[in-house]
Design an enzyme around this catalytic site. Structure first.
Site, PDB file in Angstrom:
ATOM      1  N   MET A  30       5.591 -35.590  46.030  1.00  0.00           N
ATOM      2  CA  MET A  30       5.529 -35.876  44.594  1.00  0.00           C
ATOM      3  C   MET A  30       6.923 -36.217  44.055  1.00  0.00           C
ATOM      4  O   MET A  30       7.148 -36.219  42.840  1.00  0.00           O
ATOM      5  CB  MET A  30       4.942 -34.684  43.838  1.00  0.00           C
ATOM      6  CG  MET A  30       3.502 -34.399  44.273  1.00  0.00           C
ATOM      7  SD  MET A  30       2.538 -33.554  43.023  1.00  0.00           S
ATOM      8  CE  MET A  30       3.474 -32.050  42.844  1.00  0.00           C
ATOM      9  N   GLY A  31       7.861 -36.481  44.962  1.00  0.00           N
ATOM     10  CA  GLY A  31       9.186 -36.925  44.534  1.00  0.00           C
ATOM     11  C   GLY A  31      10.080 -35.790  44.065  1.00  0.00           C
ATOM     12  O   GLY A  31       9.801 -34.622  44.295  1.00  0.00           O
ATOM     13  N   GLY A  36      14.105 -29.773  51.486  1.00  0.00           N
ATOM     14  CA  GLY A  36      12.813 -29.464  52.120  1.00  0.00           C
ATOM     15  C   GLY A  36      12.065 -30.744  52.450  1.00  0.00           C
ATOM     16  O   GLY A  36      11.597 -30.941  53.582  1.00  0.00           O
ATOM     17  N   HIS A  37      11.954 -31.650  51.468  1.00  0.00           N
ATOM     18  CA  HIS A  37      11.305 -32.941  51.726  1.00  0.00           C
ATOM     19  C   HIS A  37      12.025 -33.695  52.849  1.00  0.00           C
ATOM     20  O   HIS A  37      11.399 -34.303  53.715  1.00  0.00           O
ATOM     21  CB  HIS A  37      11.364 -33.831  50.483  1.00  0.00           C
ATOM     22  CG  HIS A  37      10.612 -33.332  49.297  1.00  0.00           C
ATOM     23  ND1 HIS A  37      11.235 -32.971  48.135  1.00  0.00           N
ATOM     24  CD2 HIS A  37       9.283 -33.162  49.087  1.00  0.00           C
ATOM     25  CE1 HIS A  37      10.315 -32.602  47.247  1.00  0.00           C
ATOM     26  NE2 HIS A  37       9.129 -32.694  47.788  1.00  0.00           N
ATOM     27  N   GLN A  61      -4.389 -33.171  41.056  1.00  0.00           N
ATOM     28  CA  GLN A  61      -4.138 -31.824  41.585  1.00  0.00           C
ATOM     29  C   GLN A  61      -3.520 -30.892  40.538  1.00  0.00           C
ATOM     30  O   GLN A  61      -3.173 -29.759  40.851  1.00  0.00           O
ATOM     31  CB  GLN A  61      -3.299 -31.884  42.861  1.00  0.00           C
ATOM     32  CG  GLN A  61      -1.862 -32.324  42.686  1.00  0.00           C
ATOM     33  CD  GLN A  61      -1.214 -32.601  44.031  1.00  0.00           C
ATOM     34  OE1 GLN A  61      -1.563 -33.537  44.740  1.00  0.00           O
ATOM     35  NE2 GLN A  61      -0.251 -31.777  44.417  1.00  0.00           N
ATOM     36  N   GLY A 146       5.062 -29.273  54.794  1.00  0.00           N
ATOM     37  CA  GLY A 146       5.934 -28.102  54.840  1.00  0.00           C
ATOM     38  C   GLY A 146       5.133 -26.810  54.909  1.00  0.00           C
ATOM     39  O   GLY A 146       4.087 -26.683  54.264  1.00  0.00           O
ATOM     40  N   LYS A 148       6.078 -24.165  53.596  1.00  0.00           N
ATOM     41  CA  LYS A 148       6.193 -23.452  52.318  1.00  0.00           C
ATOM     42  C   LYS A 148       4.856 -23.473  51.585  1.00  0.00           C
ATOM     43  O   LYS A 148       4.422 -22.474  51.040  1.00  0.00           O
ATOM     44  CB  LYS A 148       7.271 -24.080  51.433  1.00  0.00           C
ATOM     45  CG  LYS A 148       7.359 -23.387  50.075  1.00  0.00           C
ATOM     46  CD  LYS A 148       8.463 -23.960  49.218  1.00  0.00           C
ATOM     47  CE  LYS A 148       8.081 -25.257  48.562  1.00  0.00           C
ATOM     48  NZ  LYS A 148       7.123 -25.109  47.464  1.00  0.00           N
ATOM     49  N   SER A 184      12.545 -26.181  46.215  1.00  0.00           N
ATOM     50  CA  SER A 184      11.329 -26.687  45.572  1.00  0.00           C
ATOM     51  C   SER A 184      11.738 -27.562  44.398  1.00  0.00           C
ATOM     52  O   SER A 184      12.733 -27.281  43.717  1.00  0.00           O
ATOM     53  CB  SER A 184      10.498 -25.502  45.060  1.00  0.00           C
ATOM     54  OG  SER A 184       9.521 -25.943  44.138  1.00  0.00           O
ATOM     55  N   ARG A 186      10.317 -27.628  41.705  1.00  0.00           N
ATOM     56  CA  ARG A 186      10.126 -26.818  40.495  1.00  0.00           C
ATOM     57  C   ARG A 186      11.277 -25.837  40.250  1.00  0.00           C
ATOM     58  O   ARG A 186      11.328 -25.236  39.174  1.00  0.00           O
ATOM     59  CB  ARG A 186       8.792 -26.064  40.570  1.00  0.00           C
ATOM     60  CG  ARG A 186       7.585 -26.984  40.402  1.00  0.00           C
ATOM     61  CD  ARG A 186       6.295 -26.210  40.226  1.00  0.00           C
ATOM     62  NE  ARG A 186       5.196 -27.059  39.776  1.00  0.00           N
ATOM     63  CZ  ARG A 186       4.240 -27.560  40.564  1.00  0.00           C
ATOM     64  NH1 ARG A 186       4.249 -27.306  41.860  1.00  0.00           N
ATOM     65  NH2 ARG A 186       3.275 -28.309  40.063  1.00  0.00           N
TER      66      ARG A 186
HETATM   67  P1  AMP Z   1       5.730 -31.802  47.036  1.00  0.00           P
HETATM   68  O1  AMP Z   1       6.584 -32.966  46.648  1.00  0.00           O
HETATM   69  O2  AMP Z   1       6.108 -30.529  46.364  1.00  0.00           O
HETATM   70  O3  AMP Z   1       4.251 -32.118  46.956  1.00  0.00           O
HETATM   71  O4  AMP Z   1       6.017 -31.527  48.572  1.00  0.00           O
HETATM   72  C1  AMP Z   1       5.840 -32.544  49.538  1.00  0.00           C
HETATM   73  C2  AMP Z   1       5.941 -31.944  50.912  1.00  0.00           C
HETATM   74  O5  AMP Z   1       7.212 -31.316  51.079  1.00  0.00           O
HETATM   75  C3  AMP Z   1       4.875 -30.851  51.152  1.00  0.00           C
HETATM   76  O6  AMP Z   1       4.358 -30.987  52.463  1.00  0.00           O
HETATM   77  C4  AMP Z   1       5.672 -29.582  51.005  1.00  0.00           C
HETATM   78  O7  AMP Z   1       5.136 -28.500  51.740  1.00  0.00           O
HETATM   79  C5  AMP Z   1       7.021 -30.011  51.571  1.00  0.00           C
HETATM   80  N1  AMP Z   1       8.073 -29.089  51.102  1.00  0.00           N
HETATM   81  C6  AMP Z   1       8.370 -28.779  49.817  1.00  0.00           C
HETATM   82  N2  AMP Z   1       9.348 -27.834  49.779  1.00  0.00           N
HETATM   83  C7  AMP Z   1       9.661 -27.560  51.069  1.00  0.00           C
HETATM   84  C8  AMP Z   1      10.593 -26.669  51.693  1.00  0.00           C
HETATM   85  N3  AMP Z   1      11.387 -25.875  50.986  1.00  0.00           N
HETATM   86  N4  AMP Z   1      10.638 -26.651  53.042  1.00  0.00           N
HETATM   87  C9  AMP Z   1       9.829 -27.458  53.783  1.00  0.00           C
HETATM   88  N5  AMP Z   1       8.938 -28.305  53.253  1.00  0.00           N
HETATM   89  C10 AMP Z   1       8.844 -28.369  51.917  1.00  0.00           C
END
Ligand code: AMP
Length: 279
Positions: A30-31, A36-37, A61, A146, A148, A184, A186
């Site tokens: 989601m950018g 982590g990303h 979602q 991830g 997480k 994160s 967030r």
């Molecule tokens: P999101 O942009 O929050 O939807 O996350 C996109 C991807 O990045 C998802 O597969 C998350 O699980 C992964 N992700 C987000 N934060 C982390 C983190 N701290 N460590 C590893 N993967 C992460």
């Protein structure tokens, strides 16, 4: 690096790799990208010839009371990071490009009911629906998730297996800040005080993990982790759960592999973390 905004163009670009014997990796996001990303991106770039990333804040979602409008966005910075990390193509559709009077959704039984599904009952339906679309467009060999967001990883893995998608769902370890807080998008919502307090989540999980003995009651572990997190007055627990690693159902006694997962509010910000025990 190519940046694409329409499904038509993405399908056409994807077709240029057909019959060439190249492997395709895909990282849906989601950018507002962070380390982590980028760990997911790096894993994909390493294991595949071509890496696609999607950046899409997916409305289906989010529940009406959640943070869709305020979700942090910085596309220019995200594109720069993707380019630096060797991504081949970023897909950044507008919501109208992805959803036009959508009447069809992908849901999963049981696995979506526990953990985050309790407080976010429509969340995983939105996740599976958007991923089904994105997988159709990108047709990856491997997609990266991830740990997480561990319930998401489990649900995507089972959902895509059930629907016979021909792809591997690859988990990536949680990336953390120096003080243990899981990175994160967030985290930017946290006030200075909340940010200082938030590492209590990881600390409580680490102490919990160290104190597990085979045969102990799950409730005793839950109580211990809850107490430590609640020692921080800014923390409000959504859940602390000990669940089975296969079906994510709560367990009573820890005598096999379990997943210990928590969701904790700091102000309006809901943070997730977890660990696997006895894998
Ligand atoms: P999101 O942009 O929050 O939807 O996350 C996109 C991807 O990045 C998802 O597969 C998350 O699980 C992964 N992700 C987000 N934060 C982390 C983190 N701290 N460590 C590893 N993967 C992460």
């Amino acid at each position: 690096m190519k940046t694409i905004k329409t499904v038509k163009e993405l399908r056409e670009y994807r077709k240029t790799f057909d019959g060439k014997g190249v492997s395709i990796g895909f990282v849906p996001t989601m950018g507002y990208l962070h380390d982590g990303h980028m760990a997911l991106v790096d894993a994909s770039v390493k294991a595949n010839d071509i890496t696609f990333v999607s950046i899409f804040v997916n409305p289906t979602q989010f529940a009406p009371n959640e943070d869709l409008e305020s979700y942090p966005r910085d596309l220019d910075r995200d594109l720069k990071l993707c380019e630096e990390h060797g991504v081949d193509c970023v897909f950044t559709p507008d919501p109208d490009e992805m959803y036009q009077n959508q009447k069809t959704y992908v849901t999963i039984e049981d696995l979506g009911a526990h953990l985050c599904g309790k407080s976010r009952p429509t969340h995983f339906r939105g996740v599976l629906t958007v991923l089904t679309k994105l997988f159709h467009f990108t047709r990856p060999d491997r997609a990266y998730f991830g740990k997480k967001d561990v319930q998401q990883y489990f649900i995507v893995k089972k959902g895509m297996k059930d629907l016979n998608f021909d792809l591997e769902i690859c988990p990536v370890d949680t990336v953390r800040e120096a003080d243990g807080l899981a990175t994160s998008s967030r985290n930017v919502y946290l006030s200075e005080e909340e940010r200082k307090a938030a590492p209590i989540i990881h600390q409580a999980l680490e102490h919990g993990e160290a104190s597990i003995v085979k045969g102990m009651k799950a409730q005793d572990l839950i109580d211990q982790i809850t107490k430590e997190i609640e020692s921080e007055p800014l923390a409000k627990i959504d859940y602390v759960s000990v669940v089975d690693q296969e079906d994510l159902a709560p367990v009573e006694v820890i005598d096999g592999p379990v997943l210990v997962a928590v969701a904790v509010f700091f102000g309006k910000t809901r943070l997730l973390d977890n660990f696997f025990y006895g894998e």
